[in-house]
Scaffold this active site. Structure first.
Site, short mmCIF file in Angstrom:
data_model
loop_
_atom_site.label_atom_id
_atom_site.label_comp_id
_atom_site.label_asym_id
_atom_site.label_seq_id
_atom_site.Cartn_x
_atom_site.Cartn_y
_atom_site.Cartn_z
N SER A 40 13.57 16.35 -51.23
CA SER A 40 14.45 16.08 -52.37
C SER A 40 14.92 14.63 -52.44
CB SER A 40 15.68 16.99 -52.32
OG SER A 40 16.37 16.81 -51.10
N ASP A 342 26.27 16.01 -54.74
CA ASP A 342 26.46 17.47 -54.79
C ASP A 342 26.77 18.06 -53.42
OD1 ASP A 342 24.06 17.23 -53.51
OD2 ASP A 342 22.86 18.28 -55.01
N HIS A 345 23.12 15.77 -51.51
CA HIS A 345 22.39 14.59 -51.99
C HIS A 345 23.39 13.54 -52.45
CE1 HIS A 345 19.85 18.22 -52.72
NE2 HIS A 345 19.02 17.48 -52.01
#
Ligand SMILES: *[C@@H]1O[C@H](CO)[C@@H](O)[C@H](O)[C@H]1NC(C)=O
Ligand SMILES: *[C@@H]1O[C@H](CO)[C@@H](O)[C@H](O)[C@H]1NC(C)=O
Ligand SMILES: *[C@@H]1O[C@H](CO)[C@@H](O)[C@H](O)[C@H]1NC(C)=O
Ligand SMILES: *[C@@H]1O[C@H](CO)[C@@H](O)[C@H](O)[C@H]1NC(C)=O
Length: 381
Positions: A40, A342, A345
């Site tokens: 990610s 979040d 991240h």
């Protein structure tokens, strides 16, 4: 006998000439493209495509993800750009398109300047047992996609060797999820320590594979200081844990990240010794991020470095039952004043500063740049 001042000066001049020569080799060639593998931290839309293929909704693709740069969710796990985006920008290349989203009939044109195989959630190691198709994206699988897709991207063997040789190849960050999954399932750090050598071996083996395929410039990132992550602070924090008095980060988790990074660097040094004509750059994400956690206010992070911008209530704005992307999530104003987007991240603002710190390290000096973006690589010429 000591050498005369004149010969010392001459030697110095000669060294400078040699340095100029060697950096010009890169500067002239630069890179025609960026090829990326990872999770990610580098996914620019692959999981989004995979999820849509399987009719699944993933919260990373809902507002407010992407809202502060792309005005929509692109599949990036942030409010805006990632390190890979700043890297592409600083090399004067377009943002790197996700392979699964753009894998169509005209791959040659779509991937001329880069192709990204990174998938959010990906692990380095192949997942064991029953595999969710969205998690069947390990580094080995990503490499298999790469090999399979090469003919459609660059044609025959010699063209593809050239394509790979002229690309900057980003191998990671990968491996973070190999630890995240068991840690967030409640396994202890001691239990997951045994995974580290396996994870590193997988990264090294991918690196060797790529070198065999003609790679000349590889950037291999290490892990972030995960003990500073709002999610881990919420999930693992307790009175028994030791916190860094300056940053407030969890010491044991940061030590674990450092252990991974140390082993990775040692193995990368071995690969470098075996391939002196290949440029292998260890990207020190840990130390590029650390100044932000030490001096958040200096960088404009007026909410401190540990609270998430998007999430729930709680000391770190993380509530394990309300996640960013959920309708009930709280999205706070001024994301540029937060490091954590979040909980897991980071915000675009944090990634921008980390990129800047990274590109100014000696490791990155051998990269060339045509940047005008201000984040540029240090030796832009
Ligand atoms: C997002 O919207 C803003 C304001 O309308 C605009 O300036 C910007 O170019 C847009 N960004 C992208 C990537 O389309
Ligand atoms: C990419 O596209 C080709 C042609 O449409 C298809 O055969 C292949 O399976 C695709 N690869 C992936 C990994 O989706
Ligand atoms: C995982 O992906 C690979 C390559 O795309 C495929 O061959 C394999 O069958 C998949 N495994 C599972 C369990 O879905
Ligand atoms: C590869 O393709 C190029 C054209 O794209 C051609 O000029 C070259 O001769 C080919 N090389 C081989 C080894 O087939």
């Amino acid at each position: 006998m000591a050498s005369s001042p004149i010969s010392v000066t001459f030697a110095g001049f000669f060294v400078i000439l040699m340095l100029l020569r060697s950096s010009c080799v890169y500067a002239n060639g630069c890179y025609t493209s960026v090829i990326s593998f990872g999770d990610s931290l580098a996914d620019t839309g692959n999981l989004k495509q995979l999820a849509s293929d399987y009719n699944q909704v993933v919260r990373f693709f809902l507002p407010p993800y992407g809202e502060n740069f792309f005005n929509q969710s692109t599949g990036r796990c942030s409010n805006g750009r990632l390190i890979i985006d700043f890297l592409a920008e600083s090399l004067g290349l377009p943002l790197v398109p996700p392979f699964l989203q753009d894998n169509g009939s005209d791959n040659k044109e779509a991937f001329k300047h880069g192709v990204n195989y990174a998938v959010a959630g990906a692990t380095a190691l192949d997942p064991r047992g029953i595999v969710d198709p969205l998690a069947n994206t390990s580094l080995v699988i990503q490499l298999a996609w790469f090999k399979q897709s090469l003919p459609s991207i660059c044609g025959n063997y010699s063209n593809c060797r050239n394509f790979i040789g002229q690309s900057l190849i980003l191998v990671g960050e990968i491996g973070g999820n190999d630890y995240n999954y068991p840690l967030l399932m409640g396994k202890s750090i001691e239990e997951i320590e045994s995974l580290v050598p396996l994870v590193i071996d997988t990264i090294i083996s991918a690196t060797n594979d790529l070198i065999e395929m003609g790679a000349k410039s590889l950037v291999v990132p290490g892990n972030f200081p995960i003990g500073c992550s709002a999610k881990y602070l919420t999930f693992c924090g307790s009175e028994d844990e030791e916190y860094d008095p300056i940053t407030g980060c969890l010491i044991r988790l940061n030590e674990f990240a450092k252990y991974h990074n140390k082993l990775l660097q040692a193995k990368l040094n071995q690969v470098q010794e075996l391939h002196p004509n290949v440029n292998i750059i260890y990207a020190d994400y840990y130390n590029a991020a650390m100044p932000i956690y030490r001096f958040p206010y200096k960088f404009g992070f007026t909410n401190g470095a540990l609270k998430a911008c998007c999430g729930g209530e709680g000391r770190y704005n993380v509530d394990l039952s309300v996640r960013c992307g959920d309708a009930s999530a709280i999205v706070r104003d001024e994301p540029d004043t937060y490091v954590s987007w979040d909980g897991m991240h980071l915000t675009e603002a944090a990634y921008r500063i980390i990129s800047k710190n990274l590109f100014s390290t000696p490791q990155f000096n051998s990269l060339c740049s045509t940047s005008t973006s201000g984040v540029g690589l240090s030796n832009s010429m």
